[in-house]
Design an enzyme around this catalytic site. Structure first.
Site, PDB file in Angstrom:
ATOM      1  N   LYS A 100       0.865  -1.182   0.000  1.00 33.89           N
ATOM      2  CA  LYS A 100       0.000   0.000   0.000  1.00 33.89           C
ATOM      3  C   LYS A 100       0.898   1.227   0.000  1.00 33.89           C
ATOM      4  CE  LYS A 100      -4.498   0.777   0.246  1.00 33.89           C
ATOM      5  NZ  LYS A 100      -5.618  -0.021  -0.244  1.00 33.89           N
ATOM      6  N   GLY A 199     -22.626   4.924   3.966  1.00 35.28           N
ATOM      7  CA  GLY A 199     -21.781   5.465   2.881  1.00 35.28           C
ATOM      8  C   GLY A 199     -22.303   5.045   1.525  1.00 35.28           C
ATOM      9  N   GLY A 201     -21.077   5.671  -1.579  1.00 33.09           N
ATOM     10  CA  GLY A 201     -20.043   5.999  -2.562  1.00 33.09           C
ATOM     11  C   GLY A 201     -20.072   5.029  -3.726  1.00 33.09           C
ATOM     12  N   VAL A 203     -18.788   1.959  -4.376  1.00 30.09           N
ATOM     13  CA  VAL A 203     -19.155   0.549  -4.195  1.00 30.09           C
ATOM     14  C   VAL A 203     -20.650   0.421  -3.891  1.00 30.09           C
ATOM     15  CG1 VAL A 203     -18.797  -1.526  -2.802  1.00 30.09           C
ATOM     16  CG2 VAL A 203     -16.833  -0.088  -3.393  1.00 30.09           C
ATOM     17  N   ALA A 204     -21.135   1.252  -2.972  1.00 32.32           N
ATOM     18  CA  ALA A 204     -22.540   1.167  -2.555  1.00 32.32           C
ATOM     19  C   ALA A 204     -23.497   1.450  -3.713  1.00 32.32           C
ATOM     20  CB  ALA A 204     -22.793   2.117  -1.391  1.00 32.32           C
TER      21      ALA A 204
HETATM   22  P1  NAD Z   1     -16.072   6.316  -1.942  1.00 29.74           P
HETATM   23  O1  NAD Z   1     -15.068   7.308  -1.486  1.00 29.74           O
HETATM   24  O2  NAD Z   1     -16.567   6.349  -3.336  1.00 29.74           O
HETATM   25  O3  NAD Z   1     -17.363   6.384  -0.990  1.00 29.74           O
HETATM   26  C1  NAD Z   1     -17.327   6.526   0.379  1.00 29.74           C
HETATM   27  C2  NAD Z   1     -18.587   7.286   0.784  1.00 29.74           C
HETATM   28  O4  NAD Z   1     -18.672   7.290   2.206  1.00 29.74           O
HETATM   29  C3  NAD Z   1     -18.615   8.732   0.324  1.00 29.74           C
HETATM   30  O5  NAD Z   1     -19.834   9.001  -0.345  1.00 29.74           O
HETATM   31  C4  NAD Z   1     -18.505   9.536   1.634  1.00 29.74           C
HETATM   32  O6  NAD Z   1     -19.198  10.750   1.580  1.00 29.74           O
HETATM   33  C5  NAD Z   1     -19.116   8.569   2.610  1.00 29.74           C
HETATM   34  N1  NAD Z   1     -18.742   8.745   4.003  1.00 29.74           N
HETATM   35  C6  NAD Z   1     -17.546   9.100   4.515  1.00 29.74           C
HETATM   36  N2  NAD Z   1     -17.601   9.102   5.858  1.00 29.74           N
HETATM   37  C7  NAD Z   1     -18.850   8.719   6.196  1.00 29.74           C
HETATM   38  C8  NAD Z   1     -19.526   8.523   7.425  1.00 29.74           C
HETATM   39  N3  NAD Z   1     -18.907   8.719   8.584  1.00 29.74           N
HETATM   40  N4  NAD Z   1     -20.833   8.111   7.402  1.00 29.74           N
HETATM   41  C9  NAD Z   1     -21.469   7.916   6.217  1.00 29.74           C
HETATM   42  N5  NAD Z   1     -20.875   8.110   5.038  1.00 29.74           N
HETATM   43  C10 NAD Z   1     -19.597   8.505   5.019  1.00 29.74           C
HETATM   44  O7  NAD Z   1     -15.454   4.890  -1.565  1.00 29.74           O
HETATM   45  P2  NAD Z   1     -15.762   3.481  -2.222  1.00 29.74           P
HETATM   46  O8  NAD Z   1     -14.840   3.255  -3.352  1.00 29.74           O
HETATM   47  O9  NAD Z   1     -17.236   3.327  -2.412  1.00 29.74           O
HETATM   48  O10 NAD Z   1     -15.285   2.515  -1.048  1.00 29.74           O
HETATM   49  C11 NAD Z   1     -16.028   2.392   0.145  1.00 29.74           C
HETATM   50  C12 NAD Z   1     -15.183   1.681   1.184  1.00 29.74           C
HETATM   51  O11 NAD Z   1     -14.814   0.392   0.692  1.00 29.74           O
HETATM   52  C13 NAD Z   1     -13.860   2.386   1.507  1.00 29.74           C
HETATM   53  O12 NAD Z   1     -13.576   2.165   2.863  1.00 29.74           O
HETATM   54  C14 NAD Z   1     -12.848   1.659   0.650  1.00 29.74           C
HETATM   55  O13 NAD Z   1     -11.542   1.715   1.201  1.00 29.74           O
HETATM   56  C15 NAD Z   1     -13.396   0.247   0.681  1.00 29.74           C
HETATM   57  N6  NAD Z   1     -13.026  -0.563  -0.483  1.00 29.74           N
HETATM   58  C16 NAD Z   1     -13.329  -0.105  -1.742  1.00 29.74           C
HETATM   59  C17 NAD Z   1     -12.974  -0.871  -2.845  1.00 29.74           C
HETATM   60  C18 NAD Z   1     -13.312  -0.418  -4.234  1.00 29.74           C
HETATM   61  O14 NAD Z   1     -13.230  -1.226  -5.178  1.00 29.74           O
HETATM   62  N7  NAD Z   1     -13.697   0.836  -4.443  1.00 29.74           N
HETATM   63  C19 NAD Z   1     -12.309  -2.106  -2.664  1.00 29.74           C
HETATM   64  C20 NAD Z   1     -12.046  -2.544  -1.376  1.00 29.74           C
HETATM   65  C21 NAD Z   1     -12.406  -1.759  -0.288  1.00 29.74           C
END
Ligand code: NAD
Length: 382
Positions: A100, A199, A201, A203-204
């Site tokens: 990382k 959240g 974002g 993935v969701a």
């Molecule tokens: P993203 O940055 O697109 O979305 C994260 C969302 O969480 C944002 O909309 C943000 O506003 C919101 N957020 C931040 N703090 C918050 C809180 N306290 N309460 C509610 N919402 C909050 O990230 P992502 O790519 O969707 O990833 C989500 C999580 O999954 C992260 O922790 C990331 O490290 C993990 N992850 C992602 C991937 C991937 O393929 N993108 C892979 C493995 C792990």
């Protein structure tokens, strides 16, 4: 994986090397194969590249670009994330090790093309010991800029690369949720089950589609309200600070790490936790607190491995295949059920069971990659 890291006070001297305008300081951290503090005064680069364990293959992991309160905070982040990558890679048998990197910025405007290219040069100096990709604060477009200086990059918006991993991560989380429901209720059926997502974002956004079409009752939250509006007719919206208090079958952390802690656990009213966020447990001991509360925990680094599995196929001789990727991500369902079984049989937490299984795979060399890696998005492949 816990967000809590014990850094040792080793007396070993850090080794400093100069390459052109870069300074590579090798930090001696117990349990880590190599950790570099990298600076370049001309480009204002301050970065850390952490390689935790490469027993099963070359260290791979995203590049996080963030503001930190101190260098120590940035180092802790890089260490815990690279360790998590080791276990994630081992569990999913992708033949890669745990790495990382973080680029420390003081302000968002510091994230310039010059800085990204400078980081790319630093990755190039390591000459294939570490492969980077996107992570929080670093979009696939920005990874493309890093790629201008190094071929050791995956997950690019490029026809021969795999692009944004989020939809593959979401598919893995969906499979994890099905396995968790199977363990809870004897059937992997989502219909009528309540799922609360923290959240909304990247993935969701993909996950909610799968959940909706399978008949789930969905509750969502985000600190950024603009992320919620478009889902107002398919999900109930609650305040960000209330999402973990919702009565539900499954709570899905999909925002930031450490949201399962002493404070939040008291308020949980879910039957299980299964989500995308890395390092959901603030400390490993929180897995035991969940177990004592009879809340089933699907370990994050197994559930969210879809993105890693997806980029891993880029490195094969045949080139990237979304079909192979999807099929391998499907295995997250059986992996999660296996971990639940090991935990039950040994009366340990599911987190401990997952770490033990990952360590067993590393010890036995299961999934170790011996073939050369291919970077098909780069002209030369040697
Ligand atoms: P993203 O940055 O697109 O979305 C994260 C969302 O969480 C944002 O909309 C943000 O506003 C919101 N957020 C931040 N703090 C918050 C809180 N306290 N309460 C509610 N919402 C909050 O990230 P992502 O790519 O969707 O990833 C989500 C999580 O999954 C992260 O922790 C990331 O490290 C993990 N992850 C992602 C991937 C991937 O393929 N993108 C892979 C493995 C792990």
């Amino acid at each position: 994986m816990s967000t809590h890291i014990q850094k040792n006070n080793t007396k070993k001297k850090n080794n400093i090397k100069k390459y052109l305008d870069f300074t590579f300081e090798s930090l001696q951290i117990e349990g880590y194969e190599a950790v570099y503090k990298i600076t370049n005064e001309k480009t204002n680069l301050l970065a850390i590249i952490a390689m935790h364990d490469t027993t099963l293959g070359i260290a791979l992991g995203g590049t996080r670009i963030a503001k930190y309160k101190s260098f120590d905070d940035a180092l802790t982040d890089a260490l815990r994330l690279s360790k998590g990558m080791t276990y994630k890679a081992a569990m999913s048998e992708v033949g890669l090790g745990g790495g990382k990197s973080v680029i420390v910025i003081k302000d968002n405007k510091d994230k310039t093309e010059k800085l990204l290219k400078s980081f790319g040069e630093a990755v190039a100096i390591l000459d294939g010991k570490y492969i980077c990709s996107e992570d929080m604060g670093c979009t696939p477009k920005e990874v493309m800029i890093i790629h201008e200086k190094t071929k050791y990059v995956v997950g690019l918006p490029h026809e021969k690369s795999s692009g944004n991993p989020s939809k593959f991560t979401a598919w893995g989380v969906f499979k994890g949720i099905l396995a968790t429901l199977k363990k809870l209720y004897g059937a992997a059926s989502i219909k009528g089950k309540t799922i609360a997502i923290q959240g909304m974002g990247s993935v969701a956004h993909y996950l909610i589609e799968h959940l909706f079409w399978q008949g789930a009752d969905i509750i969502i939250s985000d600190i950024d309200e603009t992320k919620l509006k478009k889902f107002s007719n398919v999900a109930k919206i609650v305040k960000a600070e209330d999402i973990h208090k919702q009565e539900c079958d499954i709570f899905v952390p999909a925002a930031i790490g450490g949201t399962i802690n002493d404070e939040t656990i008291k308020d949980l009213k879910c039957k299980a936790i299964c989500g995308a966020a890395n390092n959901q447990l603030l400390e490993d001991r929180h897995a035991q607190v969940l177990k004592d509360k009879n809340i089933l925990y699907a370990p994050d680094f197994v559930v969210n491995a879809g993105g890693l599995i997806n980029v891993s196929f880029e490195l094969d001789k045949e080139g990237y295949s979304p079909i192979k990727s999807r099929n391998k991500i499907d295995n997250i369902y059986t992996s999660i059920l296996e971990i639940f079984k090991i935990a039950d049989q040994n009366d340990i937490t599911t987190n401990e069971a997952a770490i033990k299984l990952a360590q067993f795979k590393m010890k036995s060399g299961i999934g170790r990659r011996t073939d050369k890696l291919y970077f098909h998005h780069t002209k030369e492949n040697d």
